[in-house]
Design an enzyme around this catalytic site. Structure first.
Site, PDB file in Angstrom:
ATOM      1  N   GLN A 172     -14.278  41.848 -10.745  1.00  0.00           N
ATOM      2  CA  GLN A 172     -14.462  41.153 -12.028  1.00  0.00           C
ATOM      3  C   GLN A 172     -14.421  42.388 -13.081  1.00  0.00           C
ATOM      4  OE1 GLN A 172     -15.528  37.970 -12.819  1.00  0.00           O
ATOM      5  NE2 GLN A 172     -15.243  38.473 -14.689  1.00  0.00           N
ATOM      6  N   LYS A 185     -18.090  31.257 -10.141  1.00  0.00           N
ATOM      7  CA  LYS A 185     -17.185  31.385  -8.910  1.00  0.00           C
ATOM      8  C   LYS A 185     -17.569  31.213  -7.765  1.00  0.00           C
ATOM      9  CE  LYS A 185     -14.263  34.250 -12.192  1.00  0.00           C
ATOM     10  NZ  LYS A 185     -13.749  35.672 -12.421  1.00  0.00           N
ATOM     11  N   ASP A 195      -6.294  36.956  -8.615  1.00  0.00           N
ATOM     12  CA  ASP A 195      -6.107  37.051  -9.948  1.00  0.00           C
ATOM     13  C   ASP A 195      -4.606  37.166 -10.476  1.00  0.00           C
ATOM     14  OD1 ASP A 195      -8.516  36.533 -11.480  1.00  0.00           O
ATOM     15  OD2 ASP A 195      -9.139  38.632 -11.179  1.00  0.00           O
TER      16      ASP A 195
END
Ligand code: NAP
Length: 280
Positions: free
Chosen positions: A95, A51, A118
């Site tokens: 994460q 990422k 997200d």
């Protein structure tokens, strides 16, 4: 037709890169993504590194904040609040999975909805469910873009989604509902799963069960999107038995090289969208 997720995602990445470059020229500002990584779970470390690399490639400033697996929930929330209040941070991502002492729900709730790249915060989830503007979770957004690349008008299609997780199945259903599909959501307690799948014009499988979907589960001419990533020995396989199904489907995603690359491309797109909204 095999859907080339790498190619389609690279076009999206290029678009994001060009837009960021134009914004930077005009304003001297660029988006920034803060990723919190807790513990030493190897797949998480790989995802986060990837990422960061992709973010930097398109001109998104990216920082990874690392904590040992013993960190307290309070400390992580304190950090999230700090990032929420930093004007130069456009997006925050924690994460998953998290260690046992940290409550996932509390962490997701702590991220400010405008920085929730997200799309997991309940405000974004609720907005998506209500049909309002929302930050959409990256994987289902990527799946939708792949489906629309094959067929732009999905109105009236019967979409079957196998899996009802907050991450994949539920937002996928909301997105396809918004496209005027008729939706069936299946899960581990669903009876006659094979017969239900065999009625789908669009079949999205996000169950996490390797090679679950076989040839006779698929309607001829269906679009099949395989979200699953399962490791068998040293090989990655999806939830769909690709070789068994590929000649029956109109279009199908491979694993790897299908949905996976789209997820990261959509994260970059979401970070840019957050930045634009914060600066509008
Ligand atoms: P999850 O939270 O474990 O949810 C799995 C869902 O599938 C649940 O709703 C479960 O039903 C259902 N299910 C499990 N076994 C089933 C079966 N035999 N028949 C029908 N339904 C079944 O998983 P997830 O986070 O959504 O992830 C799903 C898969 O996608 C995993 O392989 C994951 O690694 C992969 N993934 C890929 C990407 C990507 O970028 N490509 C991103 C995220 C996840 P119940 O609700 O009844 O338990």
């Amino acid at each position: 037709m095999i859907i080339d997720g790498k190619k389609i995602s690279s076009l999206l990445v290029e678009e994001v890169k060009e837009e960021i470059s134009a914004i930077k020229k005009k304003t001297n500002k660029s988006p920034s993504l803060s990723v919190i990584l807790i513990g030493d779970f190897v797949p998480s470390q790989i995802y986060v590194q990837n990422k960061k690399k992709k973010s930097l490639e398109v001109g998104i400033n990216s920082e990874v904040i690392r904590y040992s697996k013993e960190i307290s929930e309070k400390e992580v929330i304190k950090k999230i609040n700090e990032l929420n209040n930093k004007k130069e941070v456009s997006g925050i991502l924690v994460q998953l999975p998290l260690p046992d002492q940290i409550n996932k729900e509390k962490i997701i709730n702590a991220i400010h909805p405008s920085k929730d790249v997200d799309g997991f915060n309940p405000l974004n989830v609720g907005n998506l469910a209500s049909g309002y503007k929302a930050i959409i979770p990256c994987t289902p957004l990527g799946c939708l873009l792949l489906i629309k690349n094959i067929e732009s008008n999905l109105s009236g299609k019967h979409a079957v989604i196998v899996g009802r997780s907050n991450l994949n199945g539920k937002p996928m259903a909301q997105l396809l509902l918004k496209e005027n599909c008729t939706i069936t959501i299946a899960h581990s307690k669903t009876k006659a799963l094979k017969d239900i799948c065999a009625k789908a014009d669009i079949l999205v499988v996000a169950a996490g069960v390797s090679n679950l979907v076989k040839n006779d589960w698929v309607k001829k001419g269906a679009i099949v999107i395989d979200v699953g990533i399962n490791k068998i020995k040293d090989r990655l396989v999806g939830d769909v038995d690709f070789n068994d199904v590929k000649d029956k489907a109109k279009a199908i995603t491979p694993v790897p090289g299908g949905v996976g690359p789209m997820t990261i491309a959509c994260l970059l797109k979401n970070t840019l969208e957050c930045f634009k909204k914060q600066n509008s």
